[in-house]
Design an enzyme around this catalytic site. Structure first.
Site, PDB file in Angstrom:
ATOM      1  N   ASP A 132      -1.995   2.215  -5.171  1.00 52.95           N
ATOM      2  CA  ASP A 132      -1.570   3.607  -5.016  1.00 52.95           C
ATOM      3  C   ASP A 132      -2.356   4.443  -6.018  1.00 52.95           C
ATOM      4  O   ASP A 132      -1.959   4.575  -7.173  1.00 52.95           O
ATOM      5  CB  ASP A 132      -0.066   3.749  -5.253  1.00 52.95           C
ATOM      6  CG  ASP A 132       0.453   5.116  -4.832  1.00 52.95           C
ATOM      7  OD1 ASP A 132      -0.311   6.105  -4.929  1.00 52.95           O
ATOM      8  OD2 ASP A 132       1.612   5.216  -4.390  1.00 52.95           O
ATOM      9  N   GLY A 190       2.256   7.775   3.821  1.00 56.67           N
ATOM     10  CA  GLY A 190       2.279   8.730   4.911  1.00 56.67           C
ATOM     11  C   GLY A 190       0.961   8.725   5.664  1.00 56.67           C
ATOM     12  O   GLY A 190      -0.018   8.105   5.252  1.00 56.67           O
ATOM     13  N   GLU A 227       4.185   6.358  20.917  1.00 54.99           N
ATOM     14  CA  GLU A 227       5.618   6.112  21.005  1.00 54.99           C
ATOM     15  C   GLU A 227       6.234   6.998  22.080  1.00 54.99           C
ATOM     16  O   GLU A 227       5.797   8.121  22.268  1.00 54.99           O
ATOM     17  CB  GLU A 227       6.282   6.371  19.643  1.00 54.99           C
ATOM     18  CG  GLU A 227       5.811   5.411  18.554  1.00 54.99           C
ATOM     19  CD  GLU A 227       6.488   5.643  17.205  1.00 54.99           C
ATOM     20  OE1 GLU A 227       7.328   6.565  17.109  1.00 54.99           O
ATOM     21  OE2 GLU A 227       6.187   4.910  16.254  1.00 54.99           O
ATOM     22  N   ILE A 254       0.861  -1.182   0.000  1.00 58.92           N
ATOM     23  CA  ILE A 254       0.000   0.000   0.000  1.00 58.92           C
ATOM     24  C   ILE A 254       0.897   1.231   0.000  1.00 58.92           C
ATOM     25  O   ILE A 254       1.528   1.553   0.999  1.00 58.92           O
ATOM     26  CB  ILE A 254      -0.936   0.015   1.217  1.00 58.92           C
ATOM     27  CG1 ILE A 254      -1.829  -1.233   1.219  1.00 58.92           C
ATOM     28  CG2 ILE A 254      -1.801   1.281   1.214  1.00 58.92           C
ATOM     29  CD1 ILE A 254      -2.735  -1.336   2.431  1.00 58.92           C
ATOM     30  N   TRP A 291      14.441   2.899  10.007  1.00 60.20           N
ATOM     31  CA  TRP A 291      15.136   3.896   9.195  1.00 60.20           C
ATOM     32  C   TRP A 291      16.631   3.966   9.472  1.00 60.20           C
ATOM     33  O   TRP A 291      17.401   4.511   8.673  1.00 60.20           O
ATOM     34  CB  TRP A 291      14.557   5.286   9.462  1.00 60.20           C
ATOM     35  CG  TRP A 291      14.738   5.724  10.895  1.00 60.20           C
ATOM     36  CD1 TRP A 291      13.915   5.443  11.949  1.00 60.20           C
ATOM     37  CD2 TRP A 291      15.809   6.502  11.431  1.00 60.20           C
ATOM     38  NE1 TRP A 291      14.406   5.995  13.108  1.00 60.20           N
ATOM     39  CE2 TRP A 291      15.570   6.649  12.818  1.00 60.20           C
ATOM     40  CE3 TRP A 291      16.948   7.081  10.879  1.00 60.20           C
ATOM     41  CZ2 TRP A 291      16.426   7.355  13.654  1.00 60.20           C
ATOM     42  CZ3 TRP A 291      17.807   7.786  11.710  1.00 60.20           C
ATOM     43  CH2 TRP A 291      17.540   7.916  13.089  1.00 60.20           C
ATOM     44  N   ALA A 345       5.781   2.266   8.303  1.00 65.17           N
ATOM     45  CA  ALA A 345       5.497   3.614   7.804  1.00 65.17           C
ATOM     46  C   ALA A 345       5.135   4.566   8.938  1.00 65.17           C
ATOM     47  O   ALA A 345       5.982   5.305   9.446  1.00 65.17           O
ATOM     48  CB  ALA A 345       4.395   3.556   6.756  1.00 65.17           C
ATOM     49  N   ARG A 346       3.863   4.540   9.367  1.00 68.49           N
ATOM     50  CA  ARG A 346       3.401   5.418  10.437  1.00 68.49           C
ATOM     51  C   ARG A 346       2.443   4.647  11.328  1.00 68.49           C
ATOM     52  O   ARG A 346       1.546   3.943  10.848  1.00 68.49           O
ATOM     53  CB  ARG A 346       2.715   6.672   9.867  1.00 68.49           C
ATOM     54  CG  ARG A 346       3.693   7.701   9.316  1.00 68.49           C
ATOM     55  CD  ARG A 346       4.528   8.306  10.434  1.00 68.49           C
ATOM     56  NE  ARG A 346       5.549   9.224   9.974  1.00 68.49           N
ATOM     57  CZ  ARG A 346       6.819   8.905   9.762  1.00 68.49           C
ATOM     58  NH1 ARG A 346       7.214   7.659   9.919  1.00 68.49           N
ATOM     59  NH2 ARG A 346       7.689   9.813   9.393  1.00 68.49           N
ATOM     60  N   HIS A 370      10.643   1.957  16.255  1.00 67.26           N
ATOM     61  CA  HIS A 370      10.755   3.007  15.233  1.00 67.26           C
ATOM     62  C   HIS A 370      12.218   3.166  14.804  1.00 67.26           C
ATOM     63  O   HIS A 370      12.759   4.272  14.770  1.00 67.26           O
ATOM     64  CB  HIS A 370      10.213   4.337  15.762  1.00 67.26           C
ATOM     65  CG  HIS A 370       9.824   5.284  14.655  1.00 67.26           C
ATOM     66  ND1 HIS A 370       8.769   6.163  14.758  1.00 67.26           N
ATOM     67  CD2 HIS A 370      10.355   5.507  13.423  1.00 67.26           C
ATOM     68  CE1 HIS A 370       8.672   6.881  13.653  1.00 67.26           C
ATOM     69  NE2 HIS A 370       9.626   6.493  12.825  1.00 67.26           N
ATOM     70  N   ALA A 371      12.823   2.042  14.479  1.00 70.21           N
ATOM     71  CA  ALA A 371      14.243   2.036  14.128  1.00 70.21           C
ATOM     72  C   ALA A 371      14.507   1.502  12.728  1.00 70.21           C
ATOM     73  O   ALA A 371      15.664   1.337  12.340  1.00 70.21           O
ATOM     74  CB  ALA A 371      15.016   1.203  15.145  1.00 70.21           C
TER      75      ALA A 371
END
Length: 441
Positions: free
Chosen positions: A204, A238, A295, A180, A318, A265-266, A315-316
């Site tokens: 998308d 996003g 978080e 997605i 990245w 993603a989020r 959240h690592a």
């Protein structure tokens, strides 16, 4: 008179005074809001700005000097700036998010207040894609649970014991992965997944036609189609008011029985209460989350604390040392472009250009002709990368910003859920700059 009208001492709303630089003005102040290591940013900014850190988790923890004087701010994902928070900054002209996602900043309000918001859209694409595949492989091959069983002392010797401890492990080749959001990260995940033998679908609605042929992917026209045909669903869009809780009790029921779910993603894209229930009932066979609704995440509280077959990371996805340095350097260069150029024209990645009500030209500055004593330097020049220390022992760059009561023995160290769920076939509008500008970071 509202506080927003007091920000600029009589200037109209959205118009902020230019940064005064050059031989007769002190160097402008730039602050790292939610961190304390400025060693990467300093070499890029030291000749045009004074760089300080706040190490804050909310604007209540930011010193008054920064709120009154900072013209630029650097920030990660660990602090949130609402309109109320933004109105506290009296001179701020630019915020740069060190990373791709910017849902922790009210970009419209920032634009209304004359503050440009920028991000680093290409940040950590490879790392996030690699982490996503790591989670997917973990779910299919159950590596995490096998390791945990051995750590807990489980004896695994016979074929029967292997079958028991590895129950649920599955072959990847021929499985269907549904993506997605096919931005930068989504495309990187698709290419990796194909190499592992996945059939790859994507949804998308805002991506132009043709990319599916170029990458050898299959495109579906609705979210319902993707959920129905996918053995594993991974999110790469996003977060905005249109797709908050995209995965909820209703859409979970549209997924294949026993499918996997991955989210790097989020956190707000997934209704964790609905996910926990689906895991307990077996409707979702397993899930891997790097991002969470609240978080920092803790297994000790929240709806996921008792959920089975769940992998969570903090959240690592990245992060790598290389990616961290690259995004910090690019963020610092964006601040430099703002100080020495024009907002928003000189900015490379301004995400709220449409919301800015005015663009003020800032006089350019030639550091070579600026005398140190007239360029905001109350102390003599030092070699590149060195920050002088004030008599108090606090680095001069942060003196008056860190409260005097705080001991520093070192210098700068190396949306509400919509009332109804999406109906079958309904498109879900992503934000204009998703992970092609994503967050994953």
């Amino acid at each position: 008179m509202g506080s927003s009208h007091l920000l600029n001492k009589g200037l109209p709303l959205g118009v902020r005074p230019p940064i005064m630089n050059g031989p007769m003005h002190p160097r402008p102040l730039v602050a790292l809001l939610d961190g304390r290591d400025c060693t990467v940013e300093m070499p890029i900014l030291k000749d045009v700005a004074t760089v300080a850190f706040c190490d804050a988790q909310s604007t209540q923890e930011i010193h008054e000097k920064v709120l009154n004087e900072a013209v630029g701010a650097l920030m990660y994902h660990t602090i949130t700036l609402t309109r109320e928070d933004l109105e506290k900054f009296k001179a701020l002209r630019i915020i740069v998010r060190i990373g791709s996602g910017f849902d922790n900043i009210d970009i419209k309000s920032a634009g209304d207040l004359g503050i440009a918001v920028c991000n680093v859209p290409a940040a950590s694409v490879e790392e996030t894609a690699d982490s996503t595949l790591c989670h997917i492989l973990n779910l299919y091959r159950r590596t995490t649970w096998l390791h945990q069983a051995l750590r807990e002392g489980t004896r695994v010797q016979s074929v029967e014991q292997i079958r028991e401890v590895a129950s649920g492990a599955a072959r990847i080749r021929g499985e269907t992965l549904g993506i997605i959001g096919l931005g930068r990260v989504g495309q990187a995940v698709a290419l990796r997944a194909k190499a592992f033998g996945f059939n790859v679908l994507f949804y998308d609605p805002y991506l132009s036609d043709g990319i599916e042929r170029a990458l050898g992917l299959q495109r579906v026209s609705t979210l319902q189609d993707l959920l129905f045909h996918s053995d594993c669903v991974t999110l790469h869009c996003g977060l905005n008011e249109h797709n908050h809780h995209l995965i909820n009790d209703f859409t979970v029921k549209q997924m294949r029985q026993g499918a996997f779910l991955v989210n790097t993603a989020r956190g707000g894209l997934v209704d964790e209460k609905a996910l926990a229930q689906a895991l307990k009932e077996g409707r979702i066979r397993g899930a891997a989350l790097d991002v969470h609704e609240s978080e920092p995440f803790s297994f000790s509280q929240g709806p996921l604390k008792d959920a089975p077959n769940l992998i969570c990371t903090p959240h690592a996805a990245w992060y790598s040392e290389q990616a961290s340095i690259e995004m910090r350097e690019e963020a610092a260069r964006e601040i430099r472009r703002a100080i020495t150029g024009r907002i928003p024209d000189s900015l490379k990645n301004c995400v709220n250009k449409d919301h800015l009500t005015a663009a003020t030209h800032w006089a350019s500055m030639d550091p070579a002709v600026v005398h140190p004593e007239l360029n905001g330097a109350a102390y003599s020049r030092y070699p590149p990368g060195v920050v002088s220390v004030a008599p108090t022992g606090i680095p001069a760059a942060v003196e008056g910003i860190v409260p005097s009561a705080m001991s520093l023995s070192h210098g700068l160290p190396p949306v509400a859920h919509p009332p109804h769920a999406p109906s079958p076939g309904q498109t879900v509008k992503p934000e204009a700059d998703r992970d092609h500008t994503s967050d994953q970071l």
